[in-house]
Design a protein around this motif. Structure first.
Motif, mmCIF file in Angstrom:
data_model
loop_
_atom_site.group_PDB
_atom_site.id
_atom_site.type_symbol
_atom_site.label_atom_id
_atom_site.label_comp_id
_atom_site.label_asym_id
_atom_site.label_seq_id
_atom_site.Cartn_x
_atom_site.Cartn_y
_atom_site.Cartn_z
ATOM 1 N N UNK A 148 126.585 41.938 25.893
ATOM 2 C CA UNK A 148 125.535 42.333 25.283
ATOM 3 C C UNK A 148 126.101 42.867 23.889
ATOM 4 N N UNK A 149 127.409 43.010 23.653
ATOM 5 C CA UNK A 149 128.005 44.046 22.608
ATOM 6 C C UNK A 149 128.594 42.630 21.872
ATOM 7 N N UNK A 150 128.390 43.011 20.422
ATOM 8 C CA UNK A 150 128.902 41.824 19.487
ATOM 9 C C UNK A 150 130.320 42.273 19.254
ATOM 10 N N UNK A 151 131.019 43.436 19.716
ATOM 11 C CA UNK A 151 132.232 43.791 19.265
ATOM 12 C C UNK A 151 132.984 42.877 20.575
ATOM 13 N N UNK A 152 132.630 42.924 21.566
ATOM 14 C CA UNK A 152 133.106 42.264 22.848
ATOM 15 C C UNK A 152 133.237 40.761 22.720
ATOM 16 N N UNK A 153 132.019 40.261 22.101
ATOM 17 C CA UNK A 153 131.926 38.801 22.008
ATOM 18 C C UNK A 153 132.957 38.376 21.025
ATOM 19 N N UNK A 154 133.237 39.218 19.710
ATOM 20 C CA UNK A 154 133.885 38.771 18.948
ATOM 21 C C UNK A 154 135.280 38.924 19.071
#
Lengths: 418, 415
Positions: A148-154
């Motif tokens: 759910x975290x954009x930082x993790x996905x990126x």
């Protein structure tokens, strides 16, 4: 009378003392680095194992690290933890792509006993099925939260594309948690822990007898054998955007393969990198945070590893200012390529970097970390003397030359999520 | 034992100095006695926004960071509900640079419109990054007003909402500075390899002529005792249901603080705590569970929080958690468990004391609480705790009427 408009004189740093730890070669060939002369009763032992996430399957490495002291035929996880608690000790495992690093912190009189608890539990580890199931359930849920975290996905997409098709592109997938067995863990443990010790670092004023006993215990491991990792570096370039509905911010990672400190351009590039994005007054921070207010923070880094290094810019920006942020980063690349860095800015960065190096060498714990940093690349502490020399002698022309060589927007991998 | 010297300037600035002969670095730490609890209810987030403005140039110096970096140093700050703390770490031979910078911004800020406009945007992005664009990130924005009805702890340091940050005006910035940023409202702590006389002379040189100002009396509405169980449930697109039980407790200077701290370690410990063993390992209701305290200057909170395993319900958690807490109140923990907790605390404190910055912050913090001398008495206070003290604390604290419960329920579980 104090003239507040007049800055106090600045005194340069003349000398930084880099202190070498004592090196003890164990009978099994493993190097034990020991730093004593500590002014209080703290102590620490840090073991490096060839058991990182990309050595085999990331899921096995990750769960094995999490379950190292989860039970033996005679003791369960709770009893082992209780034994460490009774000694007032703290225990921690971290995982890089190549290594698992176990750290045990305790007061110096308790360190040997705390390590012995760990040692006996590790050597007799059974990896109980129940513990594995519990950890899988916990990690699975954490993975879902991370997604759910954009930082993790990126970050994940960045790793995947940067290391495309190489061993370092391997990542844990959600379904892996359903497909891992106790046997996998046991095999990994035998091969990469009991026969996978790389090196050991100790800080603390241990008594002679304790230190001897510690060495005897460490001798029961086999030294890790290093096969050259077949590392074919074929990074992707260009932009990938992962759209996330309702996101308020986009996480951004922009980077390229680079090198580690064994490369002749490393020291000079690290000065260029500091100017660009590695301190509060850097160009990226000054422009994108302090002038435009697009972000809470932006930075650029050289990430180093045993076999490689890469360059990355990271930030989280408002979704509406993502494109504008890309444009400003390109503008900063262009400025470094087209204009010489002013002397005043360069002098500031030179002093700043020397001051930070002085701080990094301050105290036995920091100093041993600094030593480990060069040790992993097969270098000695004289590397830092060379770095100081480069910081002092760098010219604006040399910085421009490196910017032209490495800060090429078209060669960057550009990931955004959100 | 951290030895130190202390003295006070005529303008009311309290100064602490700790000599560290083994380090080439110096720390200059300035603590201001102002936090989010001192904000107007219509201008929450202001103390923290103000902290950002403190880096935007002062009366005689256009940029705070550049001269410090040029001296080989770095700086940062944080704001809590109680305090705002600024620190500089730099090579000891350049300590004058830090004193010059800190004294000028204590004297007066530059108050430029540009700085206010940009930092307002930066703080709004921080609000999004840390609280709004993270799963469970806004939990405390909801938990605080559930627990606190009167006291200003009912809002978080980031503020109630973005709107109030957007509305902050330059006039309010100036008024806030005038009220809270002056020598009598600050504690300066210096660490480094210096002679006391040198420090006295330098501090007098840079800070001595900053005008004194009367310290305003703090008039906060204390939070009335809680009479009944409170609960709030938010339904969110998150993978797992999270829970936060907040029990009211005393303030940082109350004697039961130490009992609460040890008990939260006992209940919150990974692998060995009764919460972990019963609720996670045995009953498999929770995926994670921990306990901690807020350690605030006014009446604080004892928190038990965690996440449910998928398919488990809050009702199942309730049925298992309360009997466990009652047991803690009914039966004292073992003496050996208590000794383990104390020894672990001793280890972690010894590691914290390694760092210069930690020592500087702690000295200033305890000076504000009453006296820096108390820092050196902490260990003894923990040593004196007996098992029955923890039991008494549990009895007094773990009552349903003393508890507020926030649930962030997963949409999947809500169906």
């Amino acid at each position: 009378m104090l003239n507040r408009s007049q800055a106090p004189a600045i005194h340069g740093i003349e000398h930084i003392a880099f202190v070498q730890p004592q090196i003890n070669k164990l009978k099994n060939g493993v190097d034990l680095f020991w730093r004593n002369g500590i002014f209080n009763e703290t102590s620490k032992i840090e073991l490096h194992f060839k058991a990182g996430s990309c050595i085999e399957q990331p899921i096995v490495a990750s769960l094995c690290a999490g379950l190292l002291i989860s039970g033996t035929a005679h003791k369960n996880a709770r009893q082992i933890q209780k034994a460490l608690d009774a000694l007032g000790a703290y225990y921690d495992v971290s995982l890089s792509q190549d290594e698992a690093i176990v750290s045990i912190y305790a007061l110096k009189d308790q360190l040997l006993a705390a390590y012995t608890v760990f040692h006996e539990s590790l050597f007799a580890a059974t990896f109980p099925t129940k513990e594995l199931q519990d950890l899988c359930a916990e990690r699975r849920q954490k993975f879902l939260v991370q997604q759910e975290k954009v930082s993790f996905l990126a970050q994940r997409q960045f790793q995947k594309s940067l290391f495309a098709n190489s061993v370092y592109a391997k990542q844990i997938q959600l379904e892996d948690y359903d497909n891992v067995s106790v046997t996998d863990l046991q095999a990994f443990h035998q091969k990469n822990y009991l026969k996978g010790l790389v090196e050991v670092f100790v800080v603390g004023d241990l008594q002679g007898a304790d230190f001897q006993e510690l060495q005897d215990l460490l001798n029961t491991y086999q030294k890790a054998s290093f096969d050259a990792i077949d590392f074919d570096w074929q990074n992707e370039q260009g932009a990938i955007h992962l759209e996330q509905e309702n996101a308020l911010q986009s996480a951004v990672r922009i980077g390229r393969p680079l090198f580690n400190k064994t490369h002749p351009d490393f020291c000079d590039f690290s000065i260029l990198n500091t100017i660009l994005g590695d301190y509060f007054g850097s160009r990226l921070m000054s422009n994108i945070r302090e002038d435009k207010g697009y972000t809470y923070g932006i930075g650029s880094y050289i990430v180093e590893h045993q076999n490689y290094g890469y360059f990355v810019i990271g930030t989280e920006v408002g979704v509406q200012t993502r494109t504008a942020t890309f444009e400003e980063i390109q503008r900063e690349f262009d400025r470094l390529k087209n204009e010489l860095v002013p002397q005043e800015e360069l002098a500031l960065v030179q002093n700043y970097m020397l001051g930070q190096l002085l701080k990094s060498a301050d105290g036995p714990y920091a100093m041993l970390d600094l030593f480990a940093n060069v040790q992993q690349n097969g270098l000695g502490l004289d590397f830092y003397d060379q770095l100081i020399d480069r910081i002092r002698k760098i010219t604006p022309e040399r910085i421009q030359e490196l910017a032209k060589r490495y800060l090429i927007w078209e060669e960057m991998l550009i990931i955004s999520a959100g | 034992m951290i030895s130190y010297e202390s003295f006070t300037l005529n303008n009311g600035l309290r100064v602490l100095f700790h000599r560290e002969p083994s380090s080439p670095m110096a720390v200059v730490n300035v603590l201001y006695d102002v936090g989010a609890r001192d904000e107007d209810a219509e201008r929450t987030g202001f103390a923290h926004l103000f902290e950002h403005l403190m880096f935007g140039g002062s009366k005689h110096i256009a940029d705070f960071d550049a001269p410090l970096q040029a001296a080989g140093g770095q700086s940062n700050a944080f704001t809590s509900n109680d305090i705002t703390n600024y620190y500089d770490i730099l090579p000891a031979q350049n300590i004058d640079t830090a004193l010059w910078l800190e004294s000028d911004r204590m004297l007066s800020l530059a108050f430029t419109d540009k700085s206010l406009e940009v930092q307002r945007q930066v703080v709004i992005e921080e609000f999004k990054q840390r609280y709004l664009n993270q799963p469970y990130g806004d939990a405390w924005l909801h938990l605080r007003p559930l627990v606190y009805k009167k006291h200003p702890y009912r809002w978080a340091t980031i503020g109630k909402n973005i709107k109030q940050i957007q509305e902050a005006s330059m006039q309010e910035v100036k008024a806030f500075f005038k009220q809270h940023y002056h020598p009598g409202n600050a504690i300066l702590c210096i660490i480094g390899n210096f002679e006391l006389e040198t420090i006295k002379q330098k501090v007098a040189h840079y800070f001595g002529n900053i005008p004194a100002q009367k310290k305003a009396t703090r008039k906060l509405t204390s939070e009335p005792p809680q009479k009944q169980f409170r609960t709030k449930t938010l339904i969110r697109k998150v993978p797992a249901t999270a829970f936060y039980y907040a029990f009211r407790m005393g303030k940082r200077t109350d004697s039961d603080f130490y009992q609460a701290d040890l008990l939260s370690d006992f209940l919150g410990n990974e692998k060995t705590s009764p919460l972990y063993i019963e609720l996670k390992k045995k009953k498999k209701i929770c995926a994670e569970i921990t306990a901690y305290i807020t350690a605030s200057f006014d009446d604080g909170l004892f928190i038990i929080s965690g996440k449910l395993q998928s398919g488990k319900t809050i009702e199942q958690l309730e049925a298992a958690l309360w009997p466990l807490l009652e047991k803690t109140a009914a039966k004292a923990i073992s003496k050996s468990s208590l000794n383990e907790l104390k020894l672990k605390l001793r280890t972690s404190r010894a590691f914290q004391d390694q760092g210069l910055l930690n020592r500087a912050m702690n000295l200033a913090y305890f000076e504000l609480l009453g006296s820096a001398q108390q820092l050196n008495k902490e260990a003894e206070k923990y040593q004196q705790i007996k098992t029955k003290d923890l039991q008494e604390f549990a009895l007094q604290t773990f009552r349903k009427t003393n508890c507020s419960r926030l649930i962030i329920q997963s949409q999947q579980d809500a169906k």
